[in-house]
Design an enzyme around this catalytic site. Structure first.
Site, mmCIF file in Angstrom:
data_model
loop_
_atom_site.group_PDB
_atom_site.id
_atom_site.type_symbol
_atom_site.label_atom_id
_atom_site.label_comp_id
_atom_site.label_asym_id
_atom_site.label_seq_id
_atom_site.Cartn_x
_atom_site.Cartn_y
_atom_site.Cartn_z
ATOM 1 N N THR A 1 0.805 -1.232 0.000
ATOM 2 C CA THR A 1 0.000 0.000 0.000
ATOM 3 C C THR A 1 0.837 1.281 0.000
ATOM 4 O O THR A 1 0.302 2.352 -0.252
ATOM 5 C CB THR A 1 -0.899 0.038 1.259
ATOM 6 N N GLY A 2 2.123 1.180 0.300
ATOM 7 C CA GLY A 2 2.959 2.378 0.483
ATOM 8 C C GLY A 2 3.442 2.979 -0.836
ATOM 9 O O GLY A 2 3.055 2.538 -1.927
ATOM 10 N N CYS B 1 17.897 4.965 -2.744
ATOM 11 C CA CYS B 1 17.538 5.580 -4.039
ATOM 12 C C CYS B 1 18.571 6.616 -4.498
ATOM 13 O O CYS B 1 18.909 6.685 -5.688
ATOM 14 C CB CYS B 1 16.144 6.189 -3.963
ATOM 15 N N SER C 1 8.766 12.235 -2.257
ATOM 16 C CA SER C 1 8.263 10.857 -2.260
ATOM 17 C C SER C 1 9.283 9.891 -1.662
ATOM 18 O O SER C 1 8.935 8.780 -1.272
ATOM 19 C CB SER C 1 7.877 10.407 -3.671
ATOM 20 N N GLU D 1 20.628 9.123 5.939
ATOM 21 C CA GLU D 1 20.840 9.036 4.487
ATOM 22 C C GLU D 1 22.330 9.061 4.117
ATOM 23 O O GLU D 1 22.796 8.234 3.336
ATOM 24 C CB GLU D 1 20.101 10.202 3.826
ATOM 25 N N LYS E 1 24.072 5.966 4.686
ATOM 26 C CA LYS E 1 23.814 4.871 3.744
ATOM 27 C C LYS E 1 24.630 5.068 2.470
ATOM 28 O O LYS E 1 25.247 4.143 1.958
ATOM 29 C CB LYS E 1 22.323 4.824 3.374
ATOM 30 N N ARG F 1 16.580 17.537 1.446
ATOM 31 C CA ARG F 1 15.225 17.298 0.935
ATOM 32 C C ARG F 1 14.714 18.600 0.315
ATOM 33 O O ARG F 1 14.843 19.674 0.941
ATOM 34 C CB ARG F 1 14.308 16.869 2.081
ATOM 35 N N HIS G 1 15.442 12.254 -7.579
ATOM 36 C CA HIS G 1 16.542 12.744 -6.744
ATOM 37 C C HIS G 1 17.680 13.251 -7.641
ATOM 38 O O HIS G 1 18.189 12.510 -8.490
ATOM 39 C CB HIS G 1 17.099 11.609 -5.865
ATOM 40 N N ASN H 1 13.402 8.160 -8.034
ATOM 41 C CA ASN H 1 13.638 7.429 -6.769
ATOM 42 C C ASN H 1 12.711 6.251 -6.541
ATOM 43 O O ASN H 1 13.115 5.258 -5.932
ATOM 44 C CB ASN H 1 13.568 8.389 -5.573
ATOM 45 N N THR H 2 11.455 6.311 -7.038
ATOM 46 C CA THR H 2 10.600 5.132 -6.788
ATOM 47 C C THR H 2 10.614 4.145 -7.953
ATOM 48 O O THR H 2 10.124 3.036 -7.811
ATOM 49 C CB THR H 2 9.130 5.535 -6.485
HETATM 50 P P1 NAP Z 1 5.634 4.176 3.028
HETATM 51 O O1 NAP Z 1 5.008 4.955 1.928
HETATM 52 O O2 NAP Z 1 5.587 4.733 4.391
HETATM 53 O O3 NAP Z 1 4.987 2.719 3.028
HETATM 54 C C1 NAP Z 1 5.293 1.777 4.035
HETATM 55 C C2 NAP Z 1 4.531 0.477 3.818
HETATM 56 O O4 NAP Z 1 4.896 -0.437 4.841
HETATM 57 C C3 NAP Z 1 3.031 0.613 3.852
HETATM 58 O O5 NAP Z 1 2.549 -0.175 2.802
HETATM 59 C C4 NAP Z 1 2.615 0.025 5.205
HETATM 60 O O6 NAP Z 1 1.556 -0.880 5.052
HETATM 61 C C5 NAP Z 1 3.756 -0.874 5.563
HETATM 62 N N1 NAP Z 1 4.025 -0.815 7.003
HETATM 63 C C6 NAP Z 1 4.192 0.263 7.778
HETATM 64 N N2 NAP Z 1 4.455 -0.088 9.039
HETATM 65 C C7 NAP Z 1 4.451 -1.433 9.065
HETATM 66 C C8 NAP Z 1 4.665 -2.410 10.087
HETATM 67 N N3 NAP Z 1 4.933 -2.060 11.345
HETATM 68 N N4 NAP Z 1 4.600 -3.706 9.744
HETATM 69 C C9 NAP Z 1 4.349 -4.052 8.494
HETATM 70 N N5 NAP Z 1 4.120 -3.189 7.483
HETATM 71 C C10 NAP Z 1 4.193 -1.888 7.772
HETATM 72 O O7 NAP Z 1 7.176 3.917 2.736
HETATM 73 P P2 NAP Z 1 7.942 3.791 1.307
HETATM 74 O O8 NAP Z 1 8.461 5.112 0.925
HETATM 75 O O9 NAP Z 1 7.089 3.029 0.369
HETATM 76 O O10 NAP Z 1 9.221 2.937 1.725
HETATM 77 C C11 NAP Z 1 9.189 1.519 1.865
HETATM 78 C C12 NAP Z 1 10.612 1.003 2.000
HETATM 79 O O11 NAP Z 1 11.331 1.292 0.817
HETATM 80 C C13 NAP Z 1 11.384 1.654 3.158
HETATM 81 O O12 NAP Z 1 12.219 0.690 3.757
HETATM 82 C C14 NAP Z 1 12.198 2.719 2.449
HETATM 83 O O13 NAP Z 1 13.379 3.038 3.147
HETATM 84 C C15 NAP Z 1 12.496 2.047 1.117
HETATM 85 N N6 NAP Z 1 12.760 2.945 -0.022
HETATM 86 C C16 NAP Z 1 11.914 3.973 -0.285
HETATM 87 C C17 NAP Z 1 12.164 4.764 -1.415
HETATM 88 C C18 NAP Z 1 11.270 5.922 -1.789
HETATM 89 O O14 NAP Z 1 11.618 6.660 -2.732
HETATM 90 N N7 NAP Z 1 10.146 6.150 -1.118
HETATM 91 C C19 NAP Z 1 13.251 4.487 -2.237
HETATM 92 C C20 NAP Z 1 14.096 3.422 -1.928
HETATM 93 C C21 NAP Z 1 13.829 2.657 -0.810
HETATM 94 P P3 NAP Z 1 0.076 -0.672 5.592
HETATM 95 O O15 NAP Z 1 -0.556 0.383 4.728
HETATM 96 O O16 NAP Z 1 -0.499 -2.018 5.363
HETATM 97 O O17 NAP Z 1 0.161 -0.274 7.050
#
Ligand code: NAP
Length: 352
Positions: A15-16, A151, A181, A204, A207, A237, A244, A329-330
């Site tokens: 969903t995220g 990313c 994002s 960041e 990493k 940011r 990015h 990034n996504t």
């Molecule tokens: P996000 O929008 O906050 O989404 C997080 C997702 O994880 C949601 O689907 C949520 O599901 C789920 N979640 C949250 N808390 C949880 C828990 N305690 N247990 C299980 N599921 C949980 O975050 P995002 O930006 O998509 O990032 C996801 C991962 O990708 C992170 O590790 C981030 O560091 C990495 N990442 C992100 C990007 C980027 O550009 N955004 C790029 C590279 C890597 P529900 O809706 O079901 O609660």
């Protein structure tokens, strides 16, 4: 390939922000079919359409809208599991899936710097897949964990790889301007980011520096030797939705002209094994010659969001060269990069 013959895959954290990209990018994938969407207790039991605050262009893909979100339990009928979980959930859950025989392609940072986990950009270091054998020996897993880099790291490491191979890389200073994002959804408050720049992103810089050394490292048998380059990263940011941008200065072993360096970047095709994979871009690096490119709005979707766009390759008054790099990034920096990792696993015969 008919849907019947495709490889079943699941998405954790569907969903995220990154999860939604997976759902979008896996619709009609030629090799993979999504059989399960998994989420937290908040979402479990709801339809995807109900649980998800869809934020991408267009509608939720038809295949996903009515799928019921499953718990994060490894009994999913999938061979590949794409993870878009936050750090802590990933740390707890991903090993359970690997143990149960799934190939986990993760975007989370939980295992990126773990010795036996390949941190992969397929064009840069496909040979690091050999680390999977160490995972299997050490943990007895039938499956594996393969991580995508941060990313911002992806947008910097790709051009650095091309320059390192041609001219030898010594020192890098990199200053990022990262999209909103990248912080997930709902992410940063509009009151904080509108009309503003935030000069700090927790964790960041910590990493980017080691991840780049790992990505540019070499395999010595089954051991990964990180690159010895010195890297100083500043991460900021900015009020951009996706994409990015990084300004990068490099010191090299030799001193190529900007024209020579731009040609090396434009000609970069990466590891042979990646070519022709469904998500592999024709040109992993697109070099822009206009004086004011790349820009996030104009260039983040280059090669379907899979290319790193480079521009302003020029001399540096302190080091040898400087340039601007842009990555979606996504897409390349997260979901689509992980899908390419999974395609590489298939081609390399690494699925359980
Ligand atoms: P996000 O929008 O906050 O989404 C997080 C997702 O994880 C949601 O689907 C949520 O599901 C789920 N979640 C949250 N808390 C949880 C828990 N305690 N247990 C299980 N599921 C949980 O975050 P995002 O930006 O998509 O990032 C996801 C991962 O990708 C992170 O590790 C981030 O560091 C990495 N990442 C992100 C990007 C980027 O550009 N955004 C790029 C590279 C890597 P529900 O809706 O079901 O609660």
């Amino acid at each position: 390939m008919s849907d019947f013959d495709k490889i079943p895959v699941a998405i954790l954290g569907a969903t995220g922000t990154v999860g939604q990209r997976f759902v979008q990018q896996l619709a009609n994938h030629p090799w993979f079919i999504v059989v399960a969407l998994c989420g937290s207790d908040r979402s479990t039991g709801k339809s995807y359409a109900e649980a998800c605050d869809w934020r991408l262009d267009g509608d939720i893909p038809e295949y996903a809208a009515e799928m019921v979100i499953r718990p994060l339990s490894p009994d999913v009928p999938a061979r590949i599991v794409f993870s878009a979980l936050p750090f802590e959930a990933a740390r707890m859950i991903e090993p359970l899936f690997a143990e149960a025989g799934h190939a986990v392609c993760t975007n989370a940072s939980a295992f990126r710097q773990v010795e036996n986990v390949p941190l992969l950009i397929p064009e840069v270091n496909a040979d690091h897949l050999a680390l999977i054998d160490n995972q299997r020996d050490q943990y007895g897993w039938a499956g594996c964990i393969v991580a995508s880099p941060n990313c911002t790291t992806t947008g910097v490491a790709m051009p650095l790889k091309a320059l390192d191979a041609a001219f030898g890389l010594r020192t890098v200073v990199s200053v990022s301007m990262q999209a909103i994002s990248g912080a997930g959804y709902p992410g940063i408050s509009s009151m904080d980011i509108h009309d503003n720049v935030l000069p700090y992103i927790r964790g960041e810089e910590e990493k980017l520096e080691p991840e780049t050394r790992l990505l540019l490292g070499i395999m010595d048998g089954r051991e990964r030797i990180p690159h010895s380059l010195a890297l100083s990263a500043h991460c900021n940011r900015v009020p951009v939705i996706d994409g990015h941008t990084s300004c990068v200065s490099v010191r090299l072993d030799s001193s190529p002209s900007p024209e020579e360096a731009a040609k090396v970047l434009a000609d970069f095709r990466g590891c042979e094994i990646v070519r022709g994979l469904p998500s592999a871009p024709e040109r992993p690096i697109v070099v822009r010659t206009e004086e004011d490119r790349p820009q996030p709005r104009l260039d983040r979707n280059a090669e379907g969001g899979m290319a790193v766009s480079i521009g302003r390759v020029r001399e540096c008054n302190v080091f040898d060269l400087r340039f601007v790099s842009l990555v979606h990034n996504t897409m390349r920096g997260a979901a689509s990069g992980s899908i390419l990792n999974a395609e590489l696993l298939v081609r390399a015969g690494r699925l359980n």
